[in-house]
Structures are given as C-alpha cells and as structure tokens.
Write a protein that holds these residues in place. Structure first.
Motif, PDB file in Angstrom:
ATOM      1  N   ASP A 156       0.811  -1.220   0.000  1.00 59.37           N
ATOM      2  CA  ASP A 156       0.000   0.000   0.000  1.00 59.37           C
ATOM      3  C   ASP A 156       0.844   1.270   0.000  1.00 59.37           C
ATOM      4  OD1 ASP A 156       1.031  -0.217   2.525  1.00 59.37           O
ATOM      5  OD2 ASP A 156      -0.872   0.023   3.594  1.00 59.37           O
ATOM      6  N   VAL A 157       2.120   1.143  -0.373  1.00 56.09           N
ATOM      7  CA  VAL A 157       2.996   2.305  -0.410  1.00 56.09           C
ATOM      8  C   VAL A 157       2.498   3.298  -1.465  1.00 56.09           C
ATOM      9  CG1 VAL A 157       4.592   1.394  -2.145  1.00 56.09           C
ATOM     10  CG2 VAL A 157       5.422   2.983  -0.418  1.00 56.09           C
ATOM     11  N   ASP A 158       2.753   4.583  -1.241  1.00 51.17           N
ATOM     12  CA  ASP A 158       2.398   5.630  -2.196  1.00 51.17           C
ATOM     13  C   ASP A 158       3.478   5.676  -3.289  1.00 51.17           C
ATOM     14  OD1 ASP A 158       1.860   7.938  -3.622  1.00 51.17           O
ATOM     15  OD2 ASP A 158       1.314   9.109  -1.852  1.00 51.17           O
ATOM     16  N   VAL A 159       3.189   5.081  -4.426  1.00 48.00           N
ATOM     17  CA  VAL A 159       4.176   4.953  -5.498  1.00 48.00           C
ATOM     18  C   VAL A 159       4.637   6.319  -5.998  1.00 48.00           C
ATOM     19  CG1 VAL A 159       4.565   4.114  -7.851  1.00 48.00           C
ATOM     20  CG2 VAL A 159       3.344   2.680  -6.203  1.00 48.00           C
ATOM     21  N   GLU A 160       3.728   7.240  -6.170  1.00 49.41           N
ATOM     22  CA  GLU A 160       4.098   8.563  -6.685  1.00 49.41           C
ATOM     23  C   GLU A 160       5.003   9.303  -5.716  1.00 49.41           C
ATOM     24  OE1 GLU A 160       3.679   9.899  -9.681  1.00 49.41           O
ATOM     25  OE2 GLU A 160       2.900   7.910 -10.183  1.00 49.41           O
ATOM     26  N   SER A 161       4.761   9.146  -4.425  1.00 48.94           N
ATOM     27  CA  SER A 161       5.622   9.781  -3.425  1.00 48.94           C
ATOM     28  C   SER A 161       7.031   9.194  -3.471  1.00 48.94           C
ATOM     29  CB  SER A 161       5.014   9.600  -2.028  1.00 48.94           C
ATOM     30  OG  SER A 161       5.871  10.128  -1.045  1.00 48.94           O
ATOM     31  N   THR A 164       8.819  10.520  -6.535  1.00 47.36           N
ATOM     32  CA  THR A 164       9.275  11.906  -6.365  1.00 47.36           C
ATOM     33  C   THR A 164      10.552  11.965  -5.538  1.00 47.36           C
ATOM     34  OG1 THR A 164       7.003  12.744  -6.527  1.00 47.36           O
ATOM     35  CG2 THR A 164       8.633  14.170  -5.455  1.00 47.36           C
TER      36      THR A 164
END
Length: 247
Positions: A156-161, A164
């Motif tokens: 569930d990691v924030d891929v876009e974060s 970046t």
C-alpha cells in the motif's frame, strides 16, 4: 322355339360371367397400388427387430466417454497475486540467464533470504549483506563498488511519493530520465512501477521500483563507468528479477 330361348340364356350368362371376371381383376390391381410402403423404407433405415433386444440402446448409445474426457487435466496451480511464497518450497539453486556482449549464458545461483522477508537467487561471484535494518546490499565480490541496495516496501505504499523522492536523490548525480518500454532492461521489464536513470561520465545510477507478490522492492543500482561495467552490470538484473516475498 324353346331351343333358341335356351341358347340365348346361355349366351347371356357367358357374357355376364366374363364381365364379372374383368371387374374383379381390375379391383385387385387397385388394391395392390394402394398398399402403403413399409415403415422402415419410409424412414430410410432398417427397423429394429422385436424380441428380447427390442427397446435396448445400441452400442453407440451405451458407449461411455473416456476417463480422460470425464476428468480433464488440471492446470498447474499458480501463486495468487499478493500471496507470499514459502521459502522452504523454493529450489536451493537455479541458473539465471544473462546476456554479455550479445551472447547468452546461464550462471549458477543460490537461494538467499533476507531478514526483511524476501528471497532471491545470488549469482556466483556476488555477495549479500545487510547494510542497515531495512536495507540490504548485493555487490560483486571483486568489484564491490558495483552494488544494488534493496529495500522491501508494503503493497500500500504511495508509489508517486516514492518516485518523487527517488527523482530528488538522483538529481545529485545528474539529469534524471525515466526509462520506459524497451529502454528498461529485459530481465525486469514488465515488473517495474518506475525506472529512473541518471549518469555522468564516471557513474551511472538507477532507482527502480519493482512490483512483487504483495509487496514492492525499491532498488538503487550503483554502476561506475569502468572497465568491469560491461561484464558485471548485466548480472544484477536477473538476480533482481528473482526477488520474491516469502513467509
């Protein structure tokens, strides 16, 4: 006079008899023409004989499908998406395919597990060690400056974060380029959530986020642009492709 009368009666009776015979012959022919065809001929096939076998199914009707038709072969079970593998079920050794200078070769590799909860196959000539909690290093035994840093991340990691922050890290090396399609190394192509690259005349660095079975692997690749690069760097990608979460 009596004689003539008798002769007339005789001739009249003979004519009547002939007439009756002709009528009867004509009527018999008509009866024969009106007979309907046999049921078996009308249906175009032989009629099943009566008797003990009457009403019994034929051999074709009683033929049972073969066991193979009744029980189709099962497809091999596949590991469900997101389900971690069991390390005990993985082979202890494998051969990983590499391509060096356009020539393919198979290199022996051994099953290796991490305290982070994953396993992979480590090629001969490479070493594996924990760099710090949550980060491991895969590096060449003779050229340790060639390495891959591996971090295991939750599904569930924030891929876009992550993308970046990885871009910002690579800016310290040079201009950042996102590799896509055929630009991605064939060994991991299709598994990447993103593949970032930056380089100078002396160093190339890639940060790759690989999709796992229910997890992600964030990998930082450090490749100096030296003489060993051509023979060493292609070996990292098959090892990274073997990364799998385990329980």
């Amino acid at each position: 006079m009596n004689l003539k009368r008798r002769l007339g009666y005789a001739m009249l009776l003979a004519a009547l008899a002939a007439s009756l015979t002709a009528c009867m012959g004509t009527g018999g022919g008509a009866d024969e023409q009106e007979q309907p065809p046999a049921a078996s001929e009308e249906a175009g096939g032989a009629e099943r004989p009566a008797g003990d076998d009457a009403g019994q199914p034929t051999a074709e009707e009683t033929e049972q499908p073969s066991e193979e038709a009744e029980q189709p072969k099962e497809a091999p079970a596949e590991q469900p998406a997101g389900e971690p593998a069991n390390a005990a079920d993985l082979p202890q050794t494998a051969e990983l395919e590499i391509s060096v200078e356009g020539e393919a070769a198979n290199v022996p590799a051994s099953l290796t597990t991490s305290e982070q909860g994953y396993a992979f196959y480590l090629m001969d000539g490479f070493e594996f060690a924990m760099e710090e909690p949550g980060k491991d290093l895969i590096f060449h035994a003779d050229f340790p400056e060639y390495y891959a840093r591996v971090e295991m991340l939750p599904a569930d990691v924030d891929v876009e974060s992550i993308k970046t922050s990885s871009t910002e890290r690579l800016k310290a090396v040079g201009d950042v380029v996102e590799m896509t399609g055929d630009e991605v190394h064939s060994s991991v192509r299709g598994r990447e959530a993103f593949f970032l690259h930056a380089s100078t005349s002396e160093l190339s660095q890639n940060i790759v986020l690989l999709k796992g079975n229910g997890t992600y692997f964030l990998v930082t690749l450090n490749f100096p642009n030296g003489e060993a690069a051509e023979g060493v760097t292609p070996r990292f990608y098959p090892m990274l492709n073997s990364l799998v979460a385990v329980r």
